[in-house]
Every structure is written in structure tokens, then in C-alpha cells.
Design an enzyme around this catalytic site. Structure first.
Site, PDB file in Angstrom:
ATOM      1  N   ARG A 129      -6.137  -2.901   8.486  1.00 13.03           N
ATOM      2  CA  ARG A 129      -6.530  -4.312   8.383  1.00 13.03           C
ATOM      3  C   ARG A 129      -6.411  -4.965   9.756  1.00 13.03           C
ATOM      4  O   ARG A 129      -5.562  -5.819   9.992  1.00 13.03           O
ATOM      5  CB  ARG A 129      -5.707  -4.973   7.300  1.00 13.03           C
ATOM      6  CG  ARG A 129      -6.048  -4.292   5.979  1.00 13.03           C
ATOM      7  CD  ARG A 129      -5.708  -5.096   4.806  1.00 13.03           C
ATOM      8  NE  ARG A 129      -6.903  -5.312   4.004  1.00 13.03           N
ATOM      9  CZ  ARG A 129      -6.892  -5.886   2.831  1.00 13.03           C
ATOM     10  NH1 ARG A 129      -5.771  -6.316   2.314  1.00 13.03           N
ATOM     11  NH2 ARG A 129      -7.999  -6.047   2.156  1.00 13.03           N
ATOM     12  N   GLN A 134     -12.809  -5.131   9.947  1.00 13.46           N
ATOM     13  CA  GLN A 134     -13.121  -6.013   8.815  1.00 13.46           C
ATOM     14  C   GLN A 134     -14.443  -5.650   8.136  1.00 13.46           C
ATOM     15  O   GLN A 134     -14.570  -5.739   6.922  1.00 13.46           O
ATOM     16  CB  GLN A 134     -13.169  -7.467   9.274  1.00 13.46           C
ATOM     17  CG  GLN A 134     -11.775  -8.065   9.381  1.00 13.46           C
ATOM     18  CD  GLN A 134     -11.791  -9.535   9.722  1.00 13.46           C
ATOM     19  OE1 GLN A 134     -12.797 -10.206   9.559  1.00 13.46           O
ATOM     20  NE2 GLN A 134     -10.671 -10.038  10.203  1.00 13.46           N
ATOM     21  N   ASP A 137     -13.993  -2.939   5.534  1.00  7.65           N
ATOM     22  CA  ASP A 137     -12.893  -3.140   4.595  1.00  7.65           C
ATOM     23  C   ASP A 137     -13.406  -3.334   3.166  1.00  7.65           C
ATOM     24  O   ASP A 137     -13.743  -4.439   2.753  1.00  7.65           O
ATOM     25  CB  ASP A 137     -12.077  -4.349   5.063  1.00  7.65           C
ATOM     26  CG  ASP A 137     -10.782  -4.491   4.311  1.00  7.65           C
ATOM     27  OD1 ASP A 137     -10.685  -3.971   3.182  1.00  7.65           O
ATOM     28  OD2 ASP A 137      -9.868  -5.132   4.841  1.00  7.65           O
ATOM     29  N   SER A 140     -11.452  -5.620   0.741  1.00 10.30           N
ATOM     30  CA  SER A 140     -11.780  -7.038   0.886  1.00 10.30           C
ATOM     31  C   SER A 140     -13.112  -7.367   0.232  1.00 10.30           C
ATOM     32  O   SER A 140     -13.223  -8.365  -0.479  1.00 10.30           O
ATOM     33  CB  SER A 140     -11.855  -7.426   2.371  1.00 10.30           C
ATOM     34  OG  SER A 140     -10.576  -7.438   2.929  1.00 10.30           O
ATOM     35  N   TYR A 233       0.740  -8.390   4.832  1.00  8.44           N
ATOM     36  CA  TYR A 233       0.908  -8.341   3.379  1.00  8.44           C
ATOM     37  C   TYR A 233       2.193  -9.055   2.988  1.00  8.44           C
ATOM     38  O   TYR A 233       3.055  -9.320   3.813  1.00  8.44           O
ATOM     39  CB  TYR A 233       1.012  -6.890   2.904  1.00  8.44           C
ATOM     40  CG  TYR A 233      -0.286  -6.142   2.951  1.00  8.44           C
ATOM     41  CD1 TYR A 233      -1.315  -6.463   2.079  1.00  8.44           C
ATOM     42  CD2 TYR A 233      -0.474  -5.110   3.855  1.00  8.44           C
ATOM     43  CE1 TYR A 233      -2.501  -5.771   2.103  1.00  8.44           C
ATOM     44  CE2 TYR A 233      -1.666  -4.405   3.894  1.00  8.44           C
ATOM     45  CZ  TYR A 233      -2.674  -4.741   3.008  1.00  8.44           C
ATOM     46  OH  TYR A 233      -3.856  -4.058   3.030  1.00  8.44           O
TER      47      TYR A 233
HETATM   48  P1  NAD Z   1      -3.306  -8.501  -1.838  1.00  9.77           P
HETATM   49  O1  NAD Z   1      -4.433  -8.195  -2.770  1.00  9.77           O
HETATM   50  O2  NAD Z   1      -2.378  -7.411  -1.481  1.00  9.77           O
HETATM   51  O3  NAD Z   1      -2.466  -9.727  -2.425  1.00  9.77           O
HETATM   52  C1  NAD Z   1      -3.078 -10.959  -2.728  1.00  9.77           C
HETATM   53  C2  NAD Z   1      -2.191 -12.109  -2.318  1.00  9.77           C
HETATM   54  O4  NAD Z   1      -1.068 -12.194  -3.200  1.00  9.77           O
HETATM   55  C3  NAD Z   1      -1.620 -11.993  -0.915  1.00  9.77           C
HETATM   56  O5  NAD Z   1      -2.046 -13.114  -0.171  1.00  9.77           O
HETATM   57  C4  NAD Z   1      -0.113 -11.992  -1.155  1.00  9.77           C
HETATM   58  O6  NAD Z   1       0.581 -12.681  -0.122  1.00  9.77           O
HETATM   59  C5  NAD Z   1       0.014 -12.710  -2.465  1.00  9.77           C
HETATM   60  N1  NAD Z   1       1.299 -12.462  -3.169  1.00  9.77           N
HETATM   61  C6  NAD Z   1       2.007 -11.325  -3.291  1.00  9.77           C
HETATM   62  N2  NAD Z   1       3.120 -11.508  -4.024  1.00  9.77           N
HETATM   63  C7  NAD Z   1       3.111 -12.816  -4.400  1.00  9.77           C
HETATM   64  C8  NAD Z   1       3.965 -13.605  -5.192  1.00  9.77           C
HETATM   65  N3  NAD Z   1       5.078 -13.114  -5.731  1.00  9.77           N
HETATM   66  N4  NAD Z   1       3.646 -14.915  -5.366  1.00  9.77           N
HETATM   67  C9  NAD Z   1       2.526 -15.435  -4.818  1.00  9.77           C
HETATM   68  N5  NAD Z   1       1.666 -14.728  -4.072  1.00  9.77           N
HETATM   69  C10 NAD Z   1       1.944 -13.432  -3.853  1.00  9.77           C
HETATM   70  O7  NAD Z   1      -3.848  -9.154  -0.484  1.00  9.77           O
HETATM   71  P2  NAD Z   1      -5.241  -9.014   0.238  1.00  9.77           P
HETATM   72  O8  NAD Z   1      -6.225  -9.914  -0.363  1.00  9.77           O
HETATM   73  O9  NAD Z   1      -5.588  -7.591   0.313  1.00  9.77           O
HETATM   74  O10 NAD Z   1      -4.910  -9.593   1.702  1.00  9.77           O
HETATM   75  C11 NAD Z   1      -3.621  -9.615   2.241  1.00  9.77           C
HETATM   76  C12 NAD Z   1      -3.645 -10.079   3.689  1.00  9.77           C
HETATM   77  O11 NAD Z   1      -4.379  -9.185   4.520  1.00  9.77           O
HETATM   78  C13 NAD Z   1      -4.278 -11.428   3.935  1.00  9.77           C
HETATM   79  O12 NAD Z   1      -3.536 -12.078   4.945  1.00  9.77           O
HETATM   80  C14 NAD Z   1      -5.614 -11.140   4.457  1.00  9.77           C
HETATM   81  O13 NAD Z   1      -6.150 -12.182   5.245  1.00  9.77           O
HETATM   82  C15 NAD Z   1      -5.288  -9.933   5.303  1.00  9.77           C
HETATM   83  N6  NAD Z   1      -6.481  -9.145   5.530  1.00  9.77           N
HETATM   84  C16 NAD Z   1      -6.791  -8.771   6.797  1.00  9.77           C
HETATM   85  C17 NAD Z   1      -7.937  -8.030   7.033  1.00  9.77           C
HETATM   86  C18 NAD Z   1      -8.319  -7.613   8.411  1.00  9.77           C
HETATM   87  O14 NAD Z   1      -7.837  -8.178   9.368  1.00  9.77           O
HETATM   88  N7  NAD Z   1      -9.162  -6.595   8.556  1.00  9.77           N
HETATM   89  C19 NAD Z   1      -8.738  -7.646   5.969  1.00  9.77           C
HETATM   90  C20 NAD Z   1      -8.376  -8.030   4.684  1.00  9.77           C
HETATM   91  C21 NAD Z   1      -7.232  -8.785   4.486  1.00  9.77           C
END
Ligand code: NAD
Length: 382
Positions: A129, A134, A137, A140, A233
Site C-alpha cells: 500500500r 495504488q 490495488d 481498494s 492500518y
Molecule cells: P480495512 O479494510 O483494513 O479497514 C477499514 C477501516 O476500518 C480502516 O480505516 C480501519 O482503521 C478501520 N477500523 C479498524 N478497526 C476499527 C474499529 N475497532 N473501530 C473503527 N474503525 C476501525 O482498511 P482499508 O480500506 O484497506 O484501508 C486502510 C488504510 O490503508 C487507509 O488509510 C487507506 O487510505 C490506506 N490505503 C493506502 C493505499 C495506498 O497507499 N496504496 C491503498 C489502499 C488503502
């Protein structure tokens, strides 16, 4: 007499039809098939593979169609959506390359077969990530679809309007929507609920999401608990943090018309955030859509693939939401695959640069070894 064109000699990219029940996506769409062909690959697609995603065979140009047996036997690079079964892994040529979702921790037997057949496999879940990756991904791209669909399901299930309406029959107040978890799916859920005119609140343990929530016109719920983990994460919360979070959130859940839960912690079962007790405090007719249903659910009462009626509240536990928007899900997924793999494909020849952190991070098996440390450990302990 002009010479016959040279027979194509590039690698064969094979695309089978997905066979898991409910899976409507396909790993390759016409636009991307043409792009791979332009890099010298020959494309072999199972007849009808794109049909369920509205990509009929006739939409593909310069593609050869075959039955499943030939696709599996001749593919040098096999593209798929759903994880391989051990039987499917055994159908690949020894030394072939495979890319797809692999859920290695749930499919160890298939990983073993891939390792033993010297298959180079790339697990789309492992794409690092980082900004550069991106466009590759797939977690995503598919999560964004899940967030969008979850809101549509909520709107469709609720016995109320989402938007505020001023009509001759009086004014309708907008629905109050709560989104829990503001990752990729959560952000799309907020945006979609806003577009439908709901009043939206959202919560995530990562405080970095506060500004994102606000920029989408929603309100961020402050609980005083933050839990930034490694790699962007969330980490798991302590018991004390959970209790504090619970108290504040429960009060907001109780007044919501629709709750969309999207909170995930990678490699762990979904955290339990919506308890039976709070469901019993919710408004009559309220709806919960729990997109973590397949992973245990964020709500205690969720059942994957079912809608549970608990008192006056309905809890929807959809599975494989991305497959419900199969056309765009396939298009985005195929682009992710192309963006990942095309740098390694030149004049029909695949050559991976293992010093590239994207290939090194995404590879699951290569040259008879399991390259992903956590999976290698699981295999060793099993
Ligand atoms: P995910 O599917 O793993 O989780 C979804 C969300 O649930 C996350 O934001 C997490 O913080 C939240 N969460 C976990 N436990 C929780 C709780 N107990 N209460 C409330 N919320 C809770 O996450 P995701 O959508 O795969 O993305 C995670 C992070 O990765 C984000 O910051 C996203 O921007 C980042 N990301 C970066 C890239 C990249 O740079 N290539 C790509 C995708 C995502």
C-alpha cells in the site's frame, strides 16, 4: 506473393470462467486484453468467461476462445478473481505464473501445490500500500464498490427516504446514516450516502480519517480513542479503549436510521463493534449493513449471506458485494492486474525484476518456495 505473418510466439495469458457460486466477475475485460496483446501476449479465454459481467465473447478482439481444460493447460500466465482450489493449482503448467486474489491463510493446500509445481504466484491482497502501487490495488478497487453497494442496500431496505424532501404532503426529514470504519469502503459509503441526501456521521479509530470524513461533508464522531497501526492500518484495541469507544458509539448507533459497518483489521476477524445490546436500543425500522459479514461481522448479530430481523432492526450481511457490480468490478480488477504485471511483459516475454518492491511484496510462491513469510510460517506449523 507476400509472406505469411509470423506465428505469434509470446506467452499465453489464460483466463478461465469463475466457478465459485455467486461470482460474476471476470479477470480480463476487452480493453485490457487488447493492451496485453499489444505487449506481445496471446490471449486464451474460456468461452463465456465474461458473460456474467456483461462482456460477451464477441466484445473481445484478437482473443482466442477455448474450453476450460485448454485454458488451464496452456496458460503461461493465468489470471483469476477467486482463489485457486488445490485442484485448480494442480492444473497449471509447472513453472507457470498466476495472479489473483489468493487468501493464502485460508487456502494453504493450494499454496502448497503452487510451491511444489514451481508456480510464480502473485496474491493481489499483498500489493504493497504505497502510492506507486495504488493503480494495482485490487483490495481498494473492490472495497470502493462494496462501500457504494452497501449504502444502496441500506437505502433499499430502509422504510424511509434518505434525502430531505419538501412535498405537498409535508416535509420529510433526511435519514441519519452512520458509517463505522473509514477505509476505502467507508469513504465510498460516506460519499454515496451524502449523494443520496442523508445526514452522515462516521467513525474510525485512525484519527487521520477525521479530515477525510469532514471533506466529504460528514461529521466525525470523537471518542477519544485512536489506534494507528503499522502500514496505515488499524491495530487491535485494548479492552479499556474498546469500552470507551463503545460508550460513545452506542449513543450514535441508537439514533441512526442506517448503520454501515466497514471496520477491518488485516489478517484478523472483524472487530465486534455493534453489540446485541445496542441493536436492541436502535430505532424501529433501523437497518445495519455489515460488509464484514464474511469475516465474522462488525455486528454481533450478523449472519453472512442473510438478513437477520432482530426486534425492529434488520441486519444485512451481504457477501461478495463487488460481484453485484460485476461490470465495473471486473474492469477495475483487470486494470489492477495490468498495472501490476505489464511492467514485466516485453515483446511477449515475462521477466520479473525482483528488486522491485511491488513484485517482491506481492509474490506468494516462486521457484519452489513460499516467499510470503506469514504464509510460510503457517505452512510450516500445519
Ligand atoms: P480495512 O479494510 O483494513 O479497514 C477499514 C477501516 O476500518 C480502516 O480505516 C480501519 O482503521 C478501520 N477500523 C479498524 N478497526 C476499527 C474499529 N475497532 N473501530 C473503527 N474503525 C476501525 O482498511 P482499508 O480500506 O484497506 O484501508 C486502510 C488504510 O490503508 C487507509 O488509510 C487507506 O487510505 C490506506 N490505503 C493506502 C493505499 C495506498 O497507499 N496504496 C491503498 C489502499 C488503502
Amino acid at each position: 506473393m507476400s509472406a505469411a505473418p509470423p506465428a505469434p510466439t509470446g506467452i499465453v495469458i489464460g483466463v478461465p470462467r469463475e466457478t465459485q457460486p455467486g461470482e460474476a466477475r471476470v479477470a480480463l475485460v476487452p480493453e485490457i486484453a487488447a493492451k496485453f496483446a499489444a505487449l506481445g501476449a496471446r490471449i486464451l479465454v474460456e468461452r463465456g468467461a465474461g458473460q456474467s459481467a456483461q462482456f460477451p465473447d464477441a466484445a473481445f478482439k484478437n482473443v482466442e476462445f477455448a474450453d476450460a481444460a485448454r485454458v488451464w493447460a496452456e496458460a503461461d500466465l493465468l489470471l483469476k478473481v477467486q482463489p485457486l482450489t488445490p485442484e485448480e493449482a494442480g492444473r497449471l503448467q509447472a513453472g507457470a505464473v498466476h495472479a489473483g486474489f489468493m487468501q493464502p491463510h485460508n487456502h494453504l493446500a493450494a499454496v502448497r501445490v503452487l510451491r511444489d509445481r514451481n508456480v510464480t504466484s502473485f496474491a493481489m491482497e499483498l500489493v504493497p500500500r504505497i502510492s506507486r502501487a495504488q493503480s494495482m490495488d485490487a483490495l481498494s478497487s473492490q472495497a470502493a464498490i462494496a462501500g457504494y453497494k452497501a449504502v444502496l442496500i441500506a437505502a433499499n431496505t430502509l422504510d424511509r427516504f434518505f434525502p430531505m424532501l419538501t412535498t405537498a404532503a409535508g416535509t420529510i426529514r433526511p435519514a441519519q446514516v452512520l458509517v463505522i470504519g473509514v477505509g476505502v469502503a467507508g469513504l465510498q459509503a460516506i460519499a454515496t450516502a451524502r449523494r443520496l441526501g442523508a445526514i452522515v456521521e462516521a467513525y474510525d479509530v485512525r484519527s487521520a480519517t477525521r479530515d477525510q470524513v469532514k471533506s466529504l461533508g460528514a461529521k466525525f464522531i470523537e471518542t477519544g480513542v485512536t489506534a494507528e497501526g503499522a502500514g496505515g492500518y488499524a491495530r487491535e484495541l485494548t479492552a479499556e479503549e474498546k469500552a470507551r469507544q463503545q460508550e460513545v458509539l452506542d449513543a450514535r448507533i441508537a439514533v441512526a436510521d442506517a448503520v454501515i459497518t466497514t471496520a477491518g483489521v488485516p489478517g484478523r476477524p472483524a472487530p465486534r463493534i455493534v453489540t446485541r445490546a445496542v441493536v436492541e436500543r436502535m430505532k424501529a425500522g433501523a437497518v445495519i449493513v455489515d460488509i464484514l459479514a464474511e469475516n465474522g461481522g462488525n455486528c454481533e448479530l450478523t449472519r453472512a449471506g442473510e438478513t437477520v430481523q432482530h426486534g425492529n432492526v434488520r441486519i444485512v450481511g451481504p457477501v461478495n458485494l463487488a460481484a453485484q457490480l460485476a461490470y465495473h468490478a471486473s474492469e477495475m480488477y483487470a486494470r489492477n492486474l495490468y498495472n501490476l504485471l505489464s511492467p514485466a511483459l516485453k515483446q511477449g516475454v515475462l521477466n520479473f525484476d525482483w528488486s522491485d518492491e511491488v513484485f517482491a511484496g506481492t509474490v506468494l510462491t516462486h521457484a519452489g518456495q513460499v516467499k510470503h513469510e506469514p504464509t510460510a510460517k503457517l505452512l510450516a506449523s500445519g
